[in-house]
Design a protein around this motif. Sequence first.
Motif, PDB file in Angstrom:
ATOM      1  N   TYR A   2      -1.771   1.645  -2.985  1.00 51.01           N
ATOM      2  CA  TYR A   2      -0.716   0.677  -3.766  1.00 51.01           C
ATOM      3  C   TYR A   2      -1.075   0.890  -5.307  1.00 51.01           C
ATOM      4  O   TYR A   2      -2.080   1.211  -5.733  1.00 51.01           O
ATOM      5  CB  TYR A   2      -1.148  -0.835  -3.283  1.00 51.01           C
ATOM      6  CG  TYR A   2      -2.266  -1.398  -3.724  1.00 51.01           C
ATOM      7  CD1 TYR A   2      -2.420  -2.339  -5.043  1.00 51.01           C
ATOM      8  CD2 TYR A   2      -3.098  -1.429  -2.662  1.00 51.01           C
ATOM      9  CE1 TYR A   2      -3.685  -2.641  -5.048  1.00 51.01           C
ATOM     10  CE2 TYR A   2      -4.488  -2.385  -2.830  1.00 51.01           C
ATOM     11  CZ  TYR A   2      -4.521  -2.746  -4.163  1.00 51.01           C
ATOM     12  OH  TYR A   2      -5.949  -3.333  -4.515  1.00 51.01           O
ATOM     13  N   ARG A   3      -0.229   0.495  -6.017  1.00 48.11           N
ATOM     14  CA  ARG A   3      -0.091   0.778  -7.360  1.00 48.11           C
ATOM     15  C   ARG A   3       0.568  -0.438  -7.886  1.00 48.11           C
ATOM     16  O   ARG A   3       1.602  -1.021  -7.814  1.00 48.11           O
ATOM     17  CB  ARG A   3       0.620   1.798  -8.044  1.00 48.11           C
ATOM     18  CG  ARG A   3       0.516   1.997  -9.598  1.00 48.11           C
ATOM     19  CD  ARG A   3       1.214   3.021  -9.915  1.00 48.11           C
ATOM     20  NE  ARG A   3       0.472   4.485  -9.757  1.00 48.11           N
ATOM     21  CZ  ARG A   3       0.870   5.505  -8.926  1.00 48.11           C
ATOM     22  NH1 ARG A   3       1.982   5.372  -8.369  1.00 48.11           N
ATOM     23  NH2 ARG A   3      -0.173   6.699  -8.827  1.00 48.11           N
ATOM     24  N   CYS A   4      -0.458  -1.512  -8.722  1.00 42.90           N
ATOM     25  CA  CYS A   4      -0.008  -2.760  -9.031  1.00 42.90           C
ATOM     26  C   CYS A   4       0.910  -2.631 -10.218  1.00 42.90           C
ATOM     27  O   CYS A   4       0.386  -1.738 -11.278  1.00 42.90           O
ATOM     28  CB  CYS A   4      -1.423  -3.700  -9.286  1.00 42.90           C
ATOM     29  SG  CYS A   4      -1.030  -5.200  -9.801  1.00 42.90           S
ATOM     30  N   ASP A   5       1.661  -3.581 -10.589  1.00 45.11           N
ATOM     31  CA  ASP A   5       2.412  -3.452 -11.633  1.00 45.11           C
ATOM     32  C   ASP A   5       2.203  -4.504 -12.820  1.00 45.11           C
ATOM     33  O   ASP A   5       2.765  -4.733 -13.851  1.00 45.11           O
ATOM     34  CB  ASP A   5       4.020  -3.511 -11.489  1.00 45.11           C
ATOM     35  CG  ASP A   5       4.406  -5.010 -10.966  1.00 45.11           C
ATOM     36  OD1 ASP A   5       3.414  -5.850 -10.731  1.00 45.11           O
ATOM     37  OD2 ASP A   5       5.577  -5.157 -10.636  1.00 45.11           O
ATOM     38  N   CYS A   6       0.860  -5.130 -12.870  1.00 49.07           N
ATOM     39  CA  CYS A   6       0.444  -6.085 -13.732  1.00 49.07           C
ATOM     40  C   CYS A   6       0.247  -5.218 -14.896  1.00 49.07           C
ATOM     41  O   CYS A   6       0.216  -4.010 -14.947  1.00 49.07           O
ATOM     42  CB  CYS A   6      -0.912  -6.983 -13.413  1.00 49.07           C
ATOM     43  SG  CYS A   6      -2.314  -5.964 -13.427  1.00 49.07           S
ATOM     44  N   SER A   7      -0.105  -6.070 -16.083  1.00 53.57           N
ATOM     45  CA  SER A   7      -0.180  -5.108 -17.521  1.00 53.57           C
ATOM     46  C   SER A   7      -1.364  -4.293 -17.451  1.00 53.57           C
ATOM     47  O   SER A   7      -1.253  -3.225 -17.946  1.00 53.57           O
ATOM     48  CB  SER A   7      -0.171  -6.121 -18.545  1.00 53.57           C
ATOM     49  OG  SER A   7      -1.283  -6.972 -18.525  1.00 53.57           O
ATOM     50  N   CYS A  59      -3.225  -3.086 -14.678  1.00 55.81           N
ATOM     51  CA  CYS A  59      -2.950  -1.992 -13.804  1.00 55.81           C
ATOM     52  C   CYS A  59      -2.061  -0.957 -14.166  1.00 55.81           C
ATOM     53  O   CYS A  59      -2.148   0.294 -13.964  1.00 55.81           O
ATOM     54  CB  CYS A  59      -2.601  -2.386 -12.290  1.00 55.81           C
ATOM     55  SG  CYS A  59      -4.088  -3.368 -11.639  1.00 55.81           S
ATOM     56  N   HIS A  60      -0.996  -1.407 -14.877  1.00 50.65           N
ATOM     57  CA  HIS A  60       0.116  -0.344 -15.249  1.00 50.65           C
ATOM     58  C   HIS A  60      -0.372   0.559 -16.214  1.00 50.65           C
ATOM     59  O   HIS A  60      -0.305   1.718 -16.117  1.00 50.65           O
ATOM     60  CB  HIS A  60       1.376  -1.277 -16.004  1.00 50.65           C
ATOM     61  CG  HIS A  60       2.289  -0.749 -16.628  1.00 50.65           C
ATOM     62  ND1 HIS A  60       3.363   0.247 -15.863  1.00 50.65           N
ATOM     63  CD2 HIS A  60       2.623  -0.212 -17.806  1.00 50.65           C
ATOM     64  CE1 HIS A  60       4.066   0.983 -16.527  1.00 50.65           C
ATOM     65  NE2 HIS A  60       3.753   0.773 -17.910  1.00 50.65           N
ATOM     66  N   MET A  61      -1.348  -0.032 -17.209  1.00 50.97           N
ATOM     67  CA  MET A  61      -1.764   0.795 -18.246  1.00 50.97           C
ATOM     68  C   MET A  61      -2.973   1.973 -17.576  1.00 50.97           C
ATOM     69  O   MET A  61      -2.806   2.975 -18.032  1.00 50.97           O
ATOM     70  CB  MET A  61      -2.603  -0.045 -19.415  1.00 50.97           C
ATOM     71  CG  MET A  61      -1.492  -0.536 -20.280  1.00 50.97           C
ATOM     72  SD  MET A  61      -2.205  -1.398 -21.635  1.00 50.97           S
ATOM     73  CE  MET A  61      -0.984  -1.626 -22.626  1.00 50.97           C
ATOM     74  N   TYR A  70     -12.794  -5.883  -2.571  1.00 52.26           N
ATOM     75  CA  TYR A  70     -12.750  -4.940  -3.826  1.00 52.26           C
ATOM     76  C   TYR A  70     -11.560  -4.300  -3.785  1.00 52.26           C
ATOM     77  O   TYR A  70     -11.052  -3.923  -2.497  1.00 52.26           O
ATOM     78  CB  TYR A  70     -13.813  -4.023  -3.796  1.00 52.26           C
ATOM     79  CG  TYR A  70     -15.091  -4.445  -4.443  1.00 52.26           C
ATOM     80  CD1 TYR A  70     -15.599  -4.644  -5.705  1.00 52.26           C
ATOM     81  CD2 TYR A  70     -16.191  -5.259  -3.255  1.00 52.26           C
ATOM     82  CE1 TYR A  70     -16.731  -5.160  -6.263  1.00 52.26           C
ATOM     83  CE2 TYR A  70     -17.375  -5.579  -3.815  1.00 52.26           C
ATOM     84  CZ  TYR A  70     -17.622  -5.764  -5.118  1.00 52.26           C
ATOM     85  OH  TYR A  70     -19.012  -6.154  -5.580  1.00 52.26           O
ATOM     86  N   GLY A  71     -10.787  -4.013  -5.013  1.00 55.20           N
ATOM     87  CA  GLY A  71      -9.925  -3.177  -4.955  1.00 55.20           C
ATOM     88  C   GLY A  71     -10.503  -1.575  -5.397  1.00 55.20           C
ATOM     89  O   GLY A  71     -11.399  -1.754  -6.366  1.00 55.20           O
ATOM     90  N   GLY A 130       2.355  -7.533  -9.201  1.00 54.52           N
ATOM     91  CA  GLY A 130       1.404  -8.556  -9.775  1.00 54.52           C
ATOM     92  C   GLY A 130       1.844  -8.687 -11.397  1.00 54.52           C
ATOM     93  O   GLY A 130       1.167  -9.683 -11.897  1.00 54.52           O
ATOM     94  N   LYS A 131       3.048  -8.357 -11.526  1.00 48.61           N
ATOM     95  CA  LYS A 131       3.475  -8.557 -13.126  1.00 48.61           C
ATOM     96  C   LYS A 131       3.601 -10.152 -13.164  1.00 48.61           C
ATOM     97  O   LYS A 131       3.383 -10.831 -14.220  1.00 48.61           O
ATOM     98  CB  LYS A 131       4.840  -7.925 -13.209  1.00 48.61           C
ATOM     99  CG  LYS A 131       5.322  -7.954 -14.801  1.00 48.61           C
ATOM    100  CD  LYS A 131       6.556  -7.384 -14.688  1.00 48.61           C
ATOM    101  CE  LYS A 131       6.397  -5.590 -14.763  1.00 48.61           C
ATOM    102  NZ  LYS A 131       7.501  -4.999 -15.192  1.00 48.61           N
ATOM    103  N   THR A 132       4.160 -10.873 -12.267  1.00 45.27           N
ATOM    104  CA  THR A 132       4.247 -12.489 -12.375  1.00 45.27           C
ATOM    105  C   THR A 132       3.042 -13.112 -12.427  1.00 45.27           C
ATOM    106  O   THR A 132       2.980 -14.239 -12.501  1.00 45.27           O
ATOM    107  CB  THR A 132       5.266 -12.954 -11.450  1.00 45.27           C
ATOM    108  OG1 THR A 132       4.814 -12.764 -10.192  1.00 45.27           O
ATOM    109  CG2 THR A 132       6.702 -12.254 -11.576  1.00 45.27           C
TER     110      THR A 132
END
Length: 131
Positions: A25-30, A32-34, A89-90, A111-113
């Motif tokens: 997976y690829r998380c979209d929180c700020s 992980c996005h970076m 762990y991730g 993960g953004k929210t």
Amino acid sequence: MTNYQGSCHCGAVTFSIATEITDLYRCDCSLCHMKNAVMTTVHEDRFTLLGGEDRLSEYNWNTGVARHFFCSTCGIYPFHKKRTSPDHYGINVNCLAGFDASSLPVRAAEGKTMTVKSAGARDAWSGPRET
């Protein structure tokens, strides 16, 4: 069960995981996005830090529950303790020797929210986003 060896770029931080990798997976929180890492999740019982504990830098933000680890020498992010599952762990699969990340589809993880702790923020993760 497959044993994978992992490390940061310079090799100062080394670890192993024992798992069958079936989910990427690829998380979209700020954060992980970076960093744009492709991740898998393993229970802490299947993770072993082999070397370089003294080279790890830890980054905590927002709620301070997730523990993001980076090599203080080369800056690579190999793993983190998860906010949504603190006993897991991730793992950045790009740090695993011999693992081909193109062998599985990569799902989008929501993960953004969860990135901002504010009034009305939900208490629990709702699960993966459907694609």
